[in-house]
Design a protein around this motif. Structure first.
Motif, mmCIF file in Angstrom:
data_model
loop_
_atom_site.group_PDB
_atom_site.id
_atom_site.type_symbol
_atom_site.label_atom_id
_atom_site.label_comp_id
_atom_site.label_asym_id
_atom_site.label_seq_id
_atom_site.Cartn_x
_atom_site.Cartn_y
_atom_site.Cartn_z
ATOM 1 N N GLU A 164 78.530 61.085 87.871
ATOM 2 C CA GLU A 164 77.229 60.570 88.263
ATOM 3 C C GLU A 164 77.241 59.041 88.279
ATOM 4 N N GLY A 165 76.893 58.483 89.412
ATOM 5 C CA GLY A 165 76.811 57.040 89.526
ATOM 6 C C GLY A 165 78.113 56.352 89.873
ATOM 7 N N GLY A 166 79.193 57.128 90.114
ATOM 8 C CA GLY A 166 80.455 56.473 90.460
ATOM 9 C C GLY A 166 81.639 57.400 90.309
ATOM 10 N N TYR A 167 82.726 56.888 89.766
ATOM 11 C CA TYR A 167 83.917 57.696 89.576
ATOM 12 C C TYR A 167 84.650 57.206 88.342
ATOM 13 N N GLU A 168 85.600 58.022 87.868
ATOM 14 C CA GLU A 168 86.443 57.614 86.755
ATOM 15 C C GLU A 168 87.885 57.990 87.055
ATOM 16 N N LEU A 169 88.809 57.231 86.508
ATOM 17 C CA LEU A 169 90.231 57.484 86.658
ATOM 18 C C LEU A 169 90.735 58.170 85.400
ATOM 19 N N VAL A 170 91.389 59.309 85.565
ATOM 20 C CA VAL A 170 91.838 60.105 84.423
ATOM 21 C C VAL A 170 93.270 60.559 84.682
ATOM 22 N N ALA A 171 93.940 61.008 83.643
ATOM 23 C CA ALA A 171 95.297 61.538 83.775
ATOM 24 C C ALA A 171 95.492 62.618 82.727
ATOM 25 N N ALA A 172 96.338 63.586 83.068
ATOM 26 C CA ALA A 172 96.619 64.683 82.147
ATOM 27 C C ALA A 172 98.093 65.040 82.221
ATOM 28 N N GLU A 173 98.627 65.442 81.079
ATOM 29 C CA GLU A 173 100.001 65.927 81.047
ATOM 30 C C GLU A 173 100.057 67.322 81.651
ATOM 31 N N LEU A 174 101.195 67.653 82.240
ATOM 32 C CA LEU A 174 101.402 68.983 82.801
ATOM 33 C C LEU A 174 101.680 69.974 81.663
ATOM 34 N N PRO A 175 101.308 71.243 81.868
ATOM 35 C CA PRO A 175 100.623 71.822 83.025
ATOM 36 C C PRO A 175 99.134 71.489 83.012
ATOM 37 N N VAL A 176 98.554 71.439 84.209
ATOM 38 C CA VAL A 176 97.159 71.056 84.349
ATOM 39 C C VAL A 176 96.505 71.876 85.448
ATOM 40 N N VAL A 177 95.217 72.153 85.263
ATOM 41 C CA VAL A 177 94.415 72.839 86.276
ATOM 42 C C VAL A 177 93.485 71.814 86.907
ATOM 43 N N VAL A 178 93.478 71.766 88.229
ATOM 44 C CA VAL A 178 92.690 70.782 88.969
ATOM 45 C C VAL A 178 91.633 71.501 89.787
#
Length: 258
Positions: A164-178
């Motif tokens: 809400e109001g914009g965006y954020e940059l995130v990261a996750a280690e594998l395995p990951v569900v997108v």
């Protein structure tokens, strides 16, 4: 190391033509053309984008009746390397809990590094299945993703997600569900030769509940939620009035509030 990317797709009734069965109050799936879920087209493009960056393979998977093979053929025509049809009468009546469990077990069997899904399906719009896959497997999850940045050297997937109001940059280690935000990835067209292959020569791998070891964990009896009925609602009559003067506008707004 290359990645194995599983993309979940679903066959759904065409939203432009589906109606409600007057006797049951539920979606009349039988009389509407079956098509690939719209948000899943964008998930498919996101999966192919990741593969283009890091190599590996994209495997489409769908849980549905035998005729759901058509959406897998379409996925292969667009660029998927392989596809799995997860089909069994035991799945009938499954809500989002056993559905996400089934797809989670399939993702494990595929040894997926990344599972990509659309944010929701047009026939139920719960948005619960992608987080459910992550929860069943204890994997990381990235939701409402509008751009992906795979980092193979780090074994991580970075992403930009809508908030809400914009965006954020995130990261996750594998395995990951997108879970991909609808409308953020422009689906590529099917290539002619891939389309011919998908329609004429391709045969998906078929798994049932026994193959995945979940015979007692799927179906209506283990589904905690169900749709009792649906009803159509007549549009609300609306009226409008053009007001040019500020004082008249204030008076009109006061009248509405009263």
């Amino acid at each position: 190391m290359t990645w194995t990317i599983a993309v979940g797709i679903k066959q759904v009734p065409d939203a432009d033509e589906v109606g409600i069965d007057p006797d049951t109050g539920r979606l009349d799936r039988a009389n509407a053309p079956a098509v690939m879920n719209g948000p899943d087209r964008h998930a498919l493009e996101a999966a192919l984008t990741i593969r283009d960056r890091v190599g590996g393979e994209v495997i489409a998977m769908t849980m549905g009746p035998p005729n759901a093979t058509s959406v897998l053929e379409e996925a292969v025509a667009v660029g998927c390397d392989d596809a799995v049809l997860i089909s069994d009468r035991a799945f009938a009546g499954s809500d989002t809990w056993p559905t996400s469990l089934t797809l989670a077990r399939a993702a494990e069997a595929l040894e997926a590094d990344v599972v990509v899904c659309g944010e929701e399906t047009t026939d139920s719009s719960t948005g619960q299945v992608p987080p459910g896959i992550a929860a069943h497997n204890g994997w990381a999850q990235l939701t409402y993703v509008e751009a992906v940045d795979p980092r193979p050297g780090e074994r991580r997937l970075a992403a930009r997600r809508d908030v809400e109001g914009g965006y954020e940059l995130v990261a996750a280690e594998l395995p990951v569900v997108v879970a991909v935000a609808f409308g953020e990835f422009d689906p590529r067209p099917a290539g002619l030769h891939r389309k011919i292959y998908g329609e004429n020569d391709f045969e998906p791998t078929v798994w049932d509940a026994e193959t995945l070891g979940i015979e007692e964990e799927v179906g209506l009896d283990v589904s905690p939620t169900s749709v009792g009925r649906m009803e159509t609602v007549d549009p609300v009559e609306r009226r409008s009035e053009v007001v040019d003067d500020v004082d008249d506008l204030a008076a009109a707004m006061t009248e509405v509030e009263a």
